[in-house]
Design a protein around this motif. Structure first.
Motif, short mmCIF file in Angstrom:
data_model
loop_
_atom_site.label_atom_id
_atom_site.label_comp_id
_atom_site.label_asym_id
_atom_site.label_seq_id
_atom_site.Cartn_x
_atom_site.Cartn_y
_atom_site.Cartn_z
N MET A 1 42.97 57.02 48.70
CA MET A 1 43.29 56.18 47.54
C MET A 1 42.53 54.87 47.63
O MET A 1 42.09 54.46 48.70
N GLY A 2 42.38 54.21 46.47
CA GLY A 2 41.70 52.93 46.42
C GLY A 2 42.72 51.80 46.52
O GLY A 2 43.62 51.71 45.69
N VAL A 3 42.57 50.96 47.54
CA VAL A 3 43.54 49.87 47.73
C VAL A 3 43.44 48.87 46.57
O VAL A 3 44.44 48.42 46.02
N ASP A 4 42.19 48.57 46.16
CA ASP A 4 41.96 47.59 45.10
C ASP A 4 42.58 48.07 43.79
O ASP A 4 43.22 47.32 43.07
N ARG A 5 42.39 49.37 43.51
CA ARG A 5 42.92 49.93 42.26
C ARG A 5 44.45 49.85 42.24
O ARG A 5 45.06 49.50 41.23
N ILE A 6 45.07 50.14 43.38
CA ILE A 6 46.53 50.09 43.44
C ILE A 6 47.03 48.66 43.25
O ILE A 6 47.96 48.40 42.50
N ALA A 7 46.34 47.70 43.91
CA ALA A 7 46.73 46.28 43.76
C ALA A 7 46.55 45.85 42.30
O ALA A 7 47.38 45.14 41.74
N LEU A 8 45.46 46.31 41.71
CA LEU A 8 45.13 45.95 40.32
C LEU A 8 46.20 46.47 39.35
O LEU A 8 46.72 45.72 38.51
N ARG B 1 49.28 47.49 40.11
CA ARG B 1 50.62 47.01 40.41
C ARG B 1 50.85 45.58 39.93
O ARG B 1 51.94 45.21 39.54
N HIS B 2 49.80 44.75 39.99
CA HIS B 2 49.97 43.34 39.63
C HIS B 2 49.38 43.01 38.26
O HIS B 2 49.30 41.85 37.89
N GLY B 3 48.94 44.04 37.53
CA GLY B 3 48.42 43.82 36.18
C GLY B 3 47.18 42.93 36.17
O GLY B 3 47.02 42.11 35.28
N VAL B 4 46.31 43.07 37.17
CA VAL B 4 45.08 42.28 37.20
C VAL B 4 44.07 42.91 36.23
O VAL B 4 43.81 44.11 36.31
N PRO B 5 43.53 42.14 35.29
CA PRO B 5 42.70 42.74 34.25
C PRO B 5 41.28 43.12 34.70
O PRO B 5 40.64 43.94 34.04
N ASP B 6 40.79 42.56 35.81
CA ASP B 6 39.38 42.77 36.15
C ASP B 6 39.24 42.82 37.68
O ASP B 6 39.62 41.88 38.37
N LEU B 7 38.67 43.93 38.16
CA LEU B 7 38.52 44.13 39.61
C LEU B 7 37.72 43.00 40.28
O LEU B 7 37.95 42.66 41.43
N ARG B 8 36.75 42.43 39.53
CA ARG B 8 35.88 41.41 40.12
C ARG B 8 36.66 40.18 40.56
O ARG B 8 36.22 39.44 41.45
N MET B 9 37.84 39.96 39.95
CA MET B 9 38.63 38.77 40.31
C MET B 9 39.04 38.78 41.78
O MET B 9 39.22 37.73 42.39
N PHE B 10 39.17 39.97 42.36
CA PHE B 10 39.54 40.05 43.78
C PHE B 10 38.45 39.49 44.69
O PHE B 10 38.70 39.12 45.82
N PHE B 11 37.21 39.50 44.21
CA PHE B 11 36.09 39.15 45.08
C PHE B 11 35.48 37.79 44.76
O PHE B 11 34.64 37.30 45.47
N GLU B 12 35.89 37.19 43.64
CA GLU B 12 35.31 35.90 43.26
C GLU B 12 35.92 34.76 44.05
O GLU B 12 35.36 33.67 44.11
N ASN B 13 37.09 35.00 44.62
CA ASN B 13 37.77 33.99 45.45
C ASN B 13 38.02 32.67 44.72
O ASN B 13 37.87 31.60 45.29
N ASP B 14 38.40 32.78 43.45
CA ASP B 14 38.84 31.61 42.70
C ASP B 14 40.29 31.34 43.13
O ASP B 14 41.18 32.17 42.94
N LEU B 15 40.50 30.15 43.73
CA LEU B 15 41.84 29.88 44.29
C LEU B 15 42.93 29.90 43.23
O LEU B 15 44.07 30.24 43.51
N ARG B 16 42.56 29.55 41.98
CA ARG B 16 43.59 29.56 40.92
C ARG B 16 44.14 30.97 40.74
O ARG B 16 45.30 31.18 40.43
N PHE B 17 43.28 31.96 40.91
CA PHE B 17 43.71 33.36 40.82
C PHE B 17 44.49 33.77 42.07
O PHE B 17 45.61 34.28 42.00
N LEU B 18 43.90 33.48 43.24
CA LEU B 18 44.49 33.96 44.50
C LEU B 18 45.88 33.36 44.77
O LEU B 18 46.76 34.02 45.29
N ARG B 19 46.05 32.09 44.35
CA ARG B 19 47.32 31.41 44.66
C ARG B 19 48.51 32.06 43.96
O ARG B 19 49.64 31.88 44.38
N GLN B 20 48.24 32.81 42.89
CA GLN B 20 49.38 33.46 42.19
C GLN B 20 50.05 34.50 43.07
O GLN B 20 51.17 34.90 42.80
N PHE B 21 49.35 34.97 44.09
CA PHE B 21 49.90 36.10 44.86
C PHE B 21 50.32 35.70 46.26
O PHE B 21 50.41 36.50 47.14
N ARG B 22 50.55 34.40 46.43
CA ARG B 22 50.94 33.94 47.78
C ARG B 22 52.31 34.46 48.16
O ARG B 22 53.19 34.55 47.34
#
Ligand SMILES: [Zn+2]
Length: 344
Positions: free
Chosen positions: A314-321, A323-344
């Motif tokens: 299975m794809g870990v990224d796809r499952i995270a995407l 499960r958390h309603g993330v609209p775009d896979l690229r957000m996981f890799f851009e490391n924008d803290l505003r995005f990442l902080r939502q999942f602390r």
């Protein structure tokens, strides 16, 4: 068994005592703590894992021994840590200054999802095995029944290593299964998490690097109902008790028969024609699976007349995407803290 263990723990105590005496810095303290408590390779977690194999009669006694050892190590490390703390009364430090703010770090959502997926299989007795990200073409393709003319081996899809013949960035974690099977004799069960690489143009659902977890169980007389039982138990543990599963025929060169597994949409339960994750179908594709192809077992020196097994991925990224309603896979890799902080 308990006597052996008790002897072993006596020896561990001696080793630990010698080691803890040498600790002079916080860095050494951290290293020692890691050695005894790191989640996968720490001495204490490994001792706990061995409890599984101890006969029920001796389990309580063995558990007590291990716990006593663990508490001793913990306590000594705490004492050493207190000793190492800098003396706050030392002159030259102005304690009236406002504190420097240190925002606490947190694991990335992908890392957290991976750990959560792993933990379910660890609880079912699976081992976690890892392998290199740069692989031979043989392990990545040939051993898995993917012949030379197969489109997956195309330069359009795979990163080949320049100037090194027959080496690729692995396109799936399956070569780790090959390495694992070659090094062991069944019965065994393990999961294989890691990064994989494909030559995809980045878009909302593709990135050139992503994460997979694959799993494998080989034993005597394993059949499709075992595969189904294990994967349904996993899906209930991860997505919830009321989730339904659907098995569809699939095709992978390394399994026969193969099945794709869908789960019922956990957002709308098939009730919303406009649902943003299932697009109104009521189902989400989550896993690929199948019975390990006899040819693959043979490539790894396992006799398919004696043993059979199943594998899944299975794809870990796809499952995270999902499960958390993330609209775009690229957000996981851009490391924008505003995005990442939502999942602390
Ligand atoms: Zn839905």
């Amino acid at each position: 068994m308990s006597r052996e263990l008790s002897h072993e723990i006596d020896e561990l105590i001696q080793v630990f005592k010698a080691e803890v005496e040498q600790v002079q810095s916080q860095q050494q303290h951290r290293g020692l703590k890691e050695k005894y408590f790191s989640r996968r390779k720490g001495i204490c977690p490994l001792l706990m894992q061995r409890l599984r194999d101890i006969p029920p009669k001796e389990k309580a006694e063995a558990g007590r021994l291990i716990n006593r050892f663990k508490q001793m190590v913990e306590q000594s490390l705490d004492e050493v840590f207190t000793r190492l703390e800098p003396d706050r009364r030392k002159p030259g430090i102005d304690w009236t200054l406002p504190p420097v703010s240190h925002a606490p770090g947190a694991p990335h959502l992908i890392e957290r999802t991976r750990t959560e997926l792993e933990d379910i299989f660890i609880q079912m007795g699976y081992e976690v095995a890892e392998g290199p990200e740069m692989e031979s073409e043989y392990n990545n393709f040939t051993a898995l029944n993917i012949p030379a003319h197969h489109p997956a081996r195309d330069e359009q899809d795979t990163f080949f290593i320049q100037d090194i013949d027959d080496m690729v960035l692995r396109t799936h974690t399956s070569p780790v299964q090959i390495r694992y099977m070659k090094s062991k004799q069944p019965p065994f069960k393990a999961i294989f998490p890691g990064k994989v690489f494909r030559k995809d143009e980045p878009d909302a659902t593709h990135t050139p690097v992503f994460h997979q977890i694959e799993g494998l169980l080989v034993d005597r007389e394993i059949n499709f109902s075992h595969l189904r039982g294990i994967l349904e138990a996993f899906i209930r543990a991860f997505f919830g008790e009321d989730i339904k599963t659907r098995f569809r025929p699939g095709y992978f060169p390394f399994t026969e028969p193969s099945a794709e597994i869908d789960i019922s949409c956990f957002l709308c339960f098939g009730q919303d024609a406009e649902c943003r994750i299932c697009k109104g179908t009521g189902w989400l594709e989550i896993l690929g699976s199948g019975m390990v192809h006899p040819g693959v077992l043979m490539n790894c020196g396992i006799d398919p007349d004696l043993f059979s097994g199943f594998a899944f991925g299975m794809g870990v990224d796809r499952i995270a995407l999902l499960r958390h309603g993330v609209p775009d896979l690229r957000m996981f890799f851009e490391n924008d803290l505003r995005f990442l902080r939502q999942f602390r």
